[in-house]
Design an enzyme around this catalytic site. Structure first.
Site, PDB file in Angstrom:
ATOM      1  N   GLU A 133      10.711  15.144  15.542  1.00 52.51           N
ATOM      2  CA  GLU A 133      10.972  15.089  14.105  1.00 52.51           C
ATOM      3  C   GLU A 133      10.079  16.114  13.403  1.00 52.51           C
ATOM      4  O   GLU A 133       8.858  16.050  13.514  1.00 52.51           O
ATOM      5  CB  GLU A 133      10.646  13.673  13.598  1.00 52.51           C
ATOM      6  CG  GLU A 133      10.952  13.488  12.134  1.00 52.51           C
ATOM      7  CD  GLU A 133      10.738  12.052  11.658  1.00 52.51           C
ATOM      8  OE1 GLU A 133       9.642  11.500  11.882  1.00 52.51           O
ATOM      9  OE2 GLU A 133      11.664  11.494  11.045  1.00 52.51           O
ATOM     10  N   CYS A 148      13.693  10.441   6.779  1.00 51.01           N
ATOM     11  CA  CYS A 148      13.713   9.922   8.148  1.00 51.01           C
ATOM     12  C   CYS A 148      15.112  10.009   8.756  1.00 51.01           C
ATOM     13  O   CYS A 148      15.262  10.170   9.952  1.00 51.01           O
ATOM     14  CB  CYS A 148      13.198   8.496   8.186  1.00 51.01           C
ATOM     15  SG  CYS A 148      13.941   7.470   6.924  1.00 51.01           S
ATOM     16  N   GLU A 184      10.381   0.656  10.185  1.00 50.43           N
ATOM     17  CA  GLU A 184      11.392   1.693   9.977  1.00 50.43           C
ATOM     18  C   GLU A 184      10.692   3.015  10.228  1.00 50.43           C
ATOM     19  O   GLU A 184       9.816   3.413   9.459  1.00 50.43           O
ATOM     20  CB  GLU A 184      11.961   1.592   8.551  1.00 50.43           C
ATOM     21  CG  GLU A 184      13.324   2.229   8.444  1.00 50.43           C
ATOM     22  CD  GLU A 184      13.235   3.657   7.980  1.00 50.43           C
ATOM     23  OE1 GLU A 184      13.139   4.535   8.874  1.00 50.43           O
ATOM     24  OE2 GLU A 184      13.249   3.896   6.779  1.00 50.43           O
ATOM     25  N   LYS A 205       0.839  -1.200   0.000  1.00 56.52           N
ATOM     26  CA  LYS A 205       0.000   0.000   0.000  1.00 56.52           C
ATOM     27  C   LYS A 205       0.874   1.251   0.000  1.00 56.52           C
ATOM     28  O   LYS A 205       1.572   1.522   0.969  1.00 56.52           O
ATOM     29  CB  LYS A 205      -0.895   0.049   1.247  1.00 56.52           C
ATOM     30  CG  LYS A 205      -1.957   1.148   1.121  1.00 56.52           C
ATOM     31  CD  LYS A 205      -2.626   1.504   2.420  1.00 56.52           C
ATOM     32  CE  LYS A 205      -1.878   2.538   3.204  1.00 56.52           C
ATOM     33  NZ  LYS A 205      -1.719   3.854   2.535  1.00 56.52           N
TER      34      LYS A 205
HETATM   35  P1  NAI Z   1       1.945   7.806   8.616  1.00 59.71           P
HETATM   36  O1  NAI Z   1       2.792   6.927   9.460  1.00 59.71           O
HETATM   37  O2  NAI Z   1       0.540   8.079   9.060  1.00 59.71           O
HETATM   38  O3  NAI Z   1       1.852   7.194   7.124  1.00 59.71           O
HETATM   39  C1  NAI Z   1       2.724   6.219   6.573  1.00 59.71           C
HETATM   40  C2  NAI Z   1       1.926   5.134   5.883  1.00 59.71           C
HETATM   41  O4  NAI Z   1       1.151   4.434   6.855  1.00 59.71           O
HETATM   42  C3  NAI Z   1       0.925   5.636   4.858  1.00 59.71           C
HETATM   43  O5  NAI Z   1       0.891   4.702   3.792  1.00 59.71           O
HETATM   44  C4  NAI Z   1      -0.383   5.624   5.624  1.00 59.71           C
HETATM   45  O6  NAI Z   1      -1.518   5.510   4.800  1.00 59.71           O
HETATM   46  C5  NAI Z   1      -0.220   4.396   6.472  1.00 59.71           C
HETATM   47  N1  NAI Z   1      -1.030   4.356   7.699  1.00 59.71           N
HETATM   48  C6  NAI Z   1      -1.520   5.407   8.413  1.00 59.71           C
HETATM   49  N2  NAI Z   1      -2.182   4.965   9.494  1.00 59.71           N
HETATM   50  C7  NAI Z   1      -2.126   3.611   9.467  1.00 59.71           C
HETATM   51  C8  NAI Z   1      -2.612   2.578  10.326  1.00 59.71           C
HETATM   52  N3  NAI Z   1      -3.296   2.853  11.434  1.00 59.71           N
HETATM   53  N4  NAI Z   1      -2.344   1.282  10.003  1.00 59.71           N
HETATM   54  C9  NAI Z   1      -1.636   0.982   8.895  1.00 59.71           C
HETATM   55  N5  NAI Z   1      -1.173   1.917   8.048  1.00 59.71           N
HETATM   56  C10 NAI Z   1      -1.397   3.221   8.331  1.00 59.71           C
HETATM   57  O7  NAI Z   1       2.736   9.153   8.414  1.00 59.71           O
HETATM   58  P2  NAI Z   1       2.114  10.611   8.083  1.00 59.71           P
HETATM   59  O8  NAI Z   1       0.899  10.841   8.935  1.00 59.71           O
HETATM   60  O9  NAI Z   1       2.003  10.718   6.629  1.00 59.71           O
HETATM   61  O10 NAI Z   1       3.287  11.566   8.581  1.00 59.71           O
HETATM   62  C11 NAI Z   1       3.360  11.977   9.947  1.00 59.71           C
HETATM   63  C12 NAI Z   1       4.796  12.109  10.393  1.00 59.71           C
HETATM   64  O11 NAI Z   1       5.422  10.829  10.374  1.00 59.71           O
HETATM   65  C13 NAI Z   1       5.668  12.954   9.489  1.00 59.71           C
HETATM   66  O12 NAI Z   1       5.553  14.311   9.787  1.00 59.71           O
HETATM   67  C14 NAI Z   1       7.027  12.428   9.826  1.00 59.71           C
HETATM   68  O13 NAI Z   1       7.519  13.015  11.016  1.00 59.71           O
HETATM   69  C15 NAI Z   1       6.787  10.950  10.080  1.00 59.71           C
HETATM   70  N6  NAI Z   1       7.081  10.120   8.892  1.00 59.71           N
HETATM   71  C16 NAI Z   1       8.222   9.381   8.878  1.00 59.71           C
HETATM   72  C17 NAI Z   1       8.565   8.663   7.756  1.00 59.71           C
HETATM   73  C18 NAI Z   1       9.803   7.858   7.679  1.00 59.71           C
HETATM   74  O14 NAI Z   1      10.338   7.668   6.599  1.00 59.71           O
HETATM   75  N7  NAI Z   1      10.288   7.303   8.756  1.00 59.71           N
HETATM   76  C19 NAI Z   1       7.752   8.692   6.548  1.00 59.71           C
HETATM   77  C20 NAI Z   1       6.541   9.449   6.676  1.00 59.71           C
HETATM   78  C21 NAI Z   1       6.252  10.139   7.803  1.00 59.71           C
END
Ligand code: NAI
Ligand code: MG
Length: 481
Positions: A388, A291, A257, A183
């Protein structure tokens, strides 16, 4: 140093064929969602709607997992050499269609074309080539142990490196004989759907790769599906923790990650001009949506003033604007939500008493943009030093001794990456031994290679991607003696 004026040099979008409406990629076919619900995906640099994307619900997830299960038996039974042929074919098509992929990645995600063209897409192909090479060598990769695939893998990826994260997830899974349901993030689904087309073009058997789109609830349904053997997630620490709770007590394997707040540490004997380039690349690459971004800069006190002066001069030369312009250094923030988050945390930094610096820079009227930002006078307890931000915002602090640098660098709940700049090899090794970070770069930053494992400590998650470690995360190893 003045900012040079450049004529606009936009990359043409003619090479990509963006459809009005997309389907879910299940069992080798593009199909509509059972609910018939769609959402709009936009270009964050213009706010223009690009396409309607299906929202996968429980029925669609079930169909995708069933397709992956059905395909698994045959895929796992193929010889490694046969699997390698498909993966090599995908890698070659990724190279052939590189320009198309790069343009679409920049249109949907906002990153500068020079990054998607020169960094993301080449690394994506490199990942597939690298893991294709392992597919027929699984018996040699882990001496004394026999490797078996795990089965059906649920993979959830974020929006900051849509195609690159897809490759980190799919390439090792396929090499190991697994099948996948992936996804992509809700703001950046288009290149994953283009990748689905590449799987068809490569003649990959139906069901080996399935792509389902949607937001959090779609991800949740995928993680919770009973017939999933492994969950791999990259994203926020908050969602990572939720996923960990959801798989607790099941026999699903899990790798996470998550976020980071990396220290980039500059000693007084470092080559300062190179360090400035490393600092800029560390925090402004991909608008800081990284990240492992070097978001905390620690400078040895004796050189702090000089280094910060040089850094500010360099900032004034960065070009912000149209991601598709070949001269752009800083593109669009990925979404309105992320822009709000950055604004809020920067506001908190000012309230907490840190000193804000932003170079003069024109912000486009439409789209989501944030200027490169440096905070000085930051203390360890400030939220901008702890949380972050995931944007182009750097927090600068100072230190006097190597031991103090280590203590301050490790004072974070995260531990994904770190950077050390010094002329002395012995000091690099001394620091690397003590920094709690999965990756430590020396006299460089944000370098990636498919052969090198990547992953975190503490709240940055667990499991490694890349290298033989990344392959192991998709295998069950059994003792042969
Ligand atoms: P997120 O963690 O909500 O989204 C990442 C993925 O997880 C997306 O595909 C989303 O649809 C999915 N997702 C969301 N809720 C879920 C759930 N309950 N169960 C399974 N999948 C789920 O990240 P978001 O809200 O886009 O960003 C928030 C913060 O997270 C950012 O500001 C940043 O600080 C951090 N982040 C870190 C990343 C990294 O590479 N480590 C990447 C993206 C965000
Ligand atoms: Mg979220």
């Amino acid at each position: 140093m003045a900012k040079w004026d450049y004529s606009a040099a936009p990359e043409s979008t003619e090479i990509v064929d963006v459809r009005d409406t997309y389907g879910l990629f299940i069992d080798g076919q593009f199909v509509g969602p059972a609910s018939n619900d769609y959402f709009k995906t936009i270009n964050p640099a213009t706010e223009e709607v690009l396409a309607a994307i299906p929202i996968a619900g429980e029925t669609d997830i079930d169909n995708a997992v069933r397709a992956a299960r059905k395909a698994f038996k045959k895929w796992a039974a193929l010889s490694g050499g046969e699997r390698a042929k498909y993966i090599f074919r995908i890698a070659r098509i990724l190279q052939e269609r590189a320009r198309e992929l790069a343009v679409l990645e920049s249109m949907n995600g906002g990153k500068p074309i020079k990054e998607s063209r020169d960094v993301d897409v080449p690394l994506v192909a490199a990942h597939f080539f690298y893991y294709a090479g392992w597919a027929d060598k699984l018996d040699y990769a882990f001496p004394g142990r026999r490797a078996e695939p795990l089965g059906v893998c649920a993979q959830i990826i974020p929006w900051n490196f849509p195609l690159l994260m897809l490759s980190w997830k799919i390439a090792p899974a396929l090499a190991g004989g697994n099948t996948v349901v992936l996804k992509p993030a809700e703001t950046t689904p288009l290149t994953a759907l283009l990748f689905a087309d590449i799987c068809r073009q490569a003649g990959l058997p139906p069901g080996v790769v399935n792509i389902v789109t949607g937001a959090g609830p779609t991800g949740q349904a995928l993680v919770r599906h009973d017939d999933v053997d492994k969950v791999a997630f990259t994203g926020s620490t908050e969602v990572g923790k939720e996923i960990q709770r959801a798989v607790a007590g099941t026999d699903k394997e899990l790798t996470l990650e998550l976020g980071g707040k990396a220290a980039n540490i500059i000693f007084d004997d470092a080559p300062l001009d190179q360090a400035v380039e490393g600092i800029v690349n560390g925090i402004f690459f991909n608008q800081g949506h990284v990240c492992c971004a070097g978001s905390r800069l620690f400078v040895q006190e004796s050189i702090a003033e000089r280094l910060i002066g040089k850094l500010k001069q360099r900032l004034a030369t960065l070009r912000l604007g149209d991601p598709l312009d070949k001269n752009t250094d800083i593109g669009a923030i990925n979404s309105r939500d992320q822009l709000e988050k950055i604004r809020k945390l920067v506001g908190i930094g000012v309230e907490e008493g840190a000193e804000l610096y932003q170079p003069a820079c024109d912000i486009p009227e439409r789209g989501f943009f944030f200027p490169p930002t440096v905070f000085t006078g930051v203390s360890q307890s400030h939220r901008i030093a702890q949380e972050e931000i995931f944007g182009p915002v750097l927090s600068v602090m100072t230190f006097r001794t190597p031991a103090e640098a280590v203590t301050k660098a490790n004072n974070t709940p995260f531990g994904l990456s770190a950077g050390v700049w010094t002329e002395k090899g012995s000091r690099i090794l001394w620091m690397a031994d003590r920094l709690q970070a999965g990756v430590v770069w020396a006299n460089t930053f944000n370098r990636f290679d498919p052969t090198s494992p990547f992953g975190g400590y503490k709240e940055s998650g667990f499991g490694r991607e890349g290298g033989r470690h990344g392959l192991e995360a998709y295998l069950r190893l059994k003792e042969t003696t």
